[in-house]
Design an enzyme around this catalytic site. Structure first.
Site, mmCIF file in Angstrom:
data_model
loop_
_atom_site.group_PDB
_atom_site.id
_atom_site.type_symbol
_atom_site.label_atom_id
_atom_site.label_comp_id
_atom_site.label_asym_id
_atom_site.label_seq_id
_atom_site.Cartn_x
_atom_site.Cartn_y
_atom_site.Cartn_z
ATOM 1 N N GLU A 271 0.812 -1.214 0.000
ATOM 2 C CA GLU A 271 0.000 0.000 0.000
ATOM 3 C C GLU A 271 0.851 1.272 0.000
ATOM 4 O O GLU A 271 0.744 2.086 0.919
ATOM 5 C CB GLU A 271 -0.903 0.011 1.242
ATOM 6 N N PRO A 272 1.697 1.464 -1.001
ATOM 7 C CA PRO A 272 2.496 2.688 -1.002
ATOM 8 C C PRO A 272 1.607 3.895 -1.240
ATOM 9 O O PRO A 272 0.660 3.838 -2.024
ATOM 10 C CB PRO A 272 3.442 2.477 -2.192
ATOM 11 N N ARG A 274 3.127 7.584 -0.227
ATOM 12 C CA ARG A 274 4.144 8.614 -0.428
ATOM 13 C C ARG A 274 5.028 8.317 -1.648
ATOM 14 O O ARG A 274 5.321 9.219 -2.424
ATOM 15 C CB ARG A 274 5.018 8.688 0.834
ATOM 16 N N TYR A 314 5.249 17.564 11.751
ATOM 17 C CA TYR A 314 6.286 16.535 11.927
ATOM 18 C C TYR A 314 7.700 17.104 11.827
ATOM 19 O O TYR A 314 8.654 16.322 11.650
ATOM 20 C CB TYR A 314 6.168 15.457 10.831
ATOM 21 N N CYS A 341 -1.709 32.687 11.898
ATOM 22 C CA CYS A 341 -1.382 33.391 13.142
ATOM 23 C C CYS A 341 -0.932 32.435 14.232
ATOM 24 O O CYS A 341 -1.586 32.296 15.269
ATOM 25 C CB CYS A 341 -2.576 34.204 13.590
ATOM 26 N N TYR A 370 0.365 13.839 1.165
ATOM 27 C CA TYR A 370 0.000 14.450 2.457
ATOM 28 C C TYR A 370 0.165 15.976 2.420
ATOM 29 O O TYR A 370 0.462 16.598 3.434
ATOM 30 C CB TYR A 370 0.797 13.827 3.614
HETATM 31 N N1 LLP Z 1 -1.523 1.902 4.543
HETATM 32 C C1 LLP Z 1 -2.056 2.391 5.680
HETATM 33 C C2 LLP Z 1 -3.010 1.577 6.425
HETATM 34 C C3 LLP Z 1 -1.701 3.656 6.124
HETATM 35 O O1 LLP Z 1 -2.220 4.127 7.256
HETATM 36 C C4 LLP Z 1 -0.776 4.427 5.372
HETATM 37 C C5 LLP Z 1 -0.377 5.769 5.833
HETATM 38 C C6 LLP Z 1 -0.258 3.901 4.181
HETATM 39 C C7 LLP Z 1 -0.656 2.610 3.805
HETATM 40 C C8 LLP Z 1 0.682 4.643 3.282
HETATM 41 O O2 LLP Z 1 1.901 4.902 3.868
HETATM 42 P P1 LLP Z 1 3.062 5.607 2.991
HETATM 43 O O3 LLP Z 1 3.472 4.627 1.912
HETATM 44 O O4 LLP Z 1 2.492 6.836 2.399
HETATM 45 O O5 LLP Z 1 4.135 5.871 3.955
HETATM 46 N N2 LLP Z 1 0.703 12.491 7.198
HETATM 47 C C9 LLP Z 1 1.972 11.816 7.376
HETATM 48 C C10 LLP Z 1 1.932 10.388 6.924
HETATM 49 C C11 LLP Z 1 0.826 9.594 7.566
HETATM 50 C C12 LLP Z 1 0.700 8.201 7.026
HETATM 51 C C13 LLP Z 1 -0.578 7.572 7.438
HETATM 52 N N3 LLP Z 1 -0.773 6.258 6.943
HETATM 53 C C14 LLP Z 1 3.062 12.621 6.656
HETATM 54 O O6 LLP Z 1 2.769 13.664 6.082
HETATM 55 O O7 LLP Z 1 4.225 12.214 6.689
#
Ligand code: LLP
Length: 418
Positions: A271-272, A274, A314, A341, A370
């Protein structure tokens, strides 16, 4: 994307604005998938829609034959609207309401359960509706993903998943097996995001494969898929991060090592989020001016953490560039600050940049994941537009919100208007 193209987009559509590169999204998807597929053929991508849930982006991924991971009814509707097949949609979240469970059952997607109370409520839902449902469980493997604490989800103290510890996950599968109308289809985990250490992925895979073996050996359960979630990091600062090839090797070498003992070949789901959209998006802002204090030089821009939340939330780093001054010598040190603000509204701290002035256009790179999806109307600023670029074309895929949008859903009781 070429700075000249981005400048044109800023001029034409205004700022702040998110711009996405369609070719880059497709390229990322294909690179990621082929790295895994060349090592484990039976692989499927379930793009994490939360990273960038724009309908147009979703359509691109549907064309690439991706499935999706959704976490709310809104995301579910988006996926369906983009034509993703229900069997390719997995509905995850740690606190599903009855309404969400009903929507997921009606849509016929895979429901990824996070607790026993969800299982019992789902059991009631399908009984009442005389329907069946396909389920998996998110398991907590007690793995430290070695990332920012706010995006670590696999820790044993985390709120996510049913723990392997104490046999809890095993018991959940046992209970589910006895529920009429429930089809157990898989097992899922997601340990965190922006992960840059490969050992963490190997450990996760080892634990989940061991569990799949236990399910087969002790409960006779054969899974259709094993879903390892997302999490692969991207190089925001140009640092070294694992390539998809290295990531794929870390995972598939473990999966393939279990082949014989498992005795069957489930699909491998990933599940990529990012990795697919992160580097394909840029946020463009206009510089409103420079403010020099006795202590610092601030570059003021026309957006804030309501538009790009990541630095405030973050302490994230996004590379910046002044697009109309590319190639100029970086002689100044600036804090690039937003218009919200709050003191936390610093978008880029202590950056070496060319001397800037009012009207310059500044780009925040790697903002495709994100970025818009975490934006808000805080301080009552309408959310920005989103633009998709392909070849010579740039087209609006989400209109800039208007002031009308700020008032659309508000009601003022009559007495208050006196
Ligand atoms: N699968 C599930 C169940 C998830 O909760 C997430 C991300 C992903 C896959 C995808 O993960 P990725 O491949 O994108 O790392 N807002 C934060 C990131 C929060 C991620 C939440 N879950 C940021 O801006 O870094």
């Amino acid at each position: 994307m070429d700075p000249e193209v981005l400048l044109k987009v800023a001029r034409k559509f205004g700022t702040p604005v998110y711009v996405y590169d369609e070719d880059q999204i497709r390229k990322n998807y294909r690179t990621f998938l082929s790295a895994i597929k060349s090592r484990y053929k039976n692989t499927r991508i379930r793009y994490a829609l939360k990273a960038n849930p724009s309908l147009a982006v979703c359509h691109i991924l549907r064309q690439e034959d991706s499935g999706v991971d959704v976490v709310s009814e809104g995301e579910l509707l988006t996926a369906l609207k983009a034509g993703i097949k229900p069997k390719d949609i997995i509905f995850t979240n740690n606190s599903k309401t009855d309404k969400e469970l009903t929507a997921a059952v009606d849509a016929g997607v895979i429901i990824n359960l996070d607790s026993l109370h969800e299982l019992y409520r789902l059991k009631k839902t399908i009984k009442d509706k005389k329907k069946s449902a396909k389920v998996s469980f998110r398991v907590n493997l007690a793995v430290d993903p070695k990332t920012h604490p706010k995006i670590a989800t696999g820790l044993r103290e985390s709120k996510f998943g049913i723990h392997l510890e104490g046999g809890l996950a095993f018991k959940a599968y046992g209970v589910a097996k006895g529920v009429k109308g429930l089809g157990i289809t898989g097992v899922h985990t997601h340990i965190g995001s922006q992960i840059t250490e490969l050992g963490v992925f190997s450990e996760t895979t080892e634990k989940i494969m061991e569990f799949a073996c236990q399910l087969r050996e002790e409960l006779g359960i054969k899974l259709e898929f094993i879903d390892l979630g997302g999490g692969l990091g991207i190089p925001y600062m140009g640092e070294n991060v694992p390539t998809p090839e290295a990531y794929a090797e870390a995972i598939t070498s473990v999966v393939n090592g279990f082949k014989k003992r498992l005795g069957y070949e489930p699909e491998l789901w990933l599940e990529p989020g990012r990795y697919i959209v992160g580097n394909a998006g840029v946020l463009l802002c206009r510089i409103t001016g420079v403010k020099e204090t006795p202590y610092k030089k601030f570059v003021n821009v026309d957006a804030g953490f309501n538009v790009l939340m990541r630095p405030a939330m973050y302490d994230s780093y996004h590379r910046v560039e002044v697009l109309n001054r590319v190639g100029d010598e970086a002689t100044e040190t600036y804090d690039v600050v937003g218009n919200i603000c709050e003191s936390g509204d610093v978008l880029a701290k202590g950056r070496r940049l060319p001397k800037v002035s009012e009207g310059d256009i500044i780009a925040f790179y790697d903002a495709g994941a994100y970025g818009f999806s975490m934006s808000s109307q805080y301080n009552l600023r309408p959310r920005p537009a989103e633009i998709l670029v392909w070849g010579e074309t740039a087209e609006v895929i989400r209109e800039r919100e208007t002031f009308e949008d700020l008032f659309r859903h508000q009601r003022v009781p009559k007495d208050l208007l006196k």
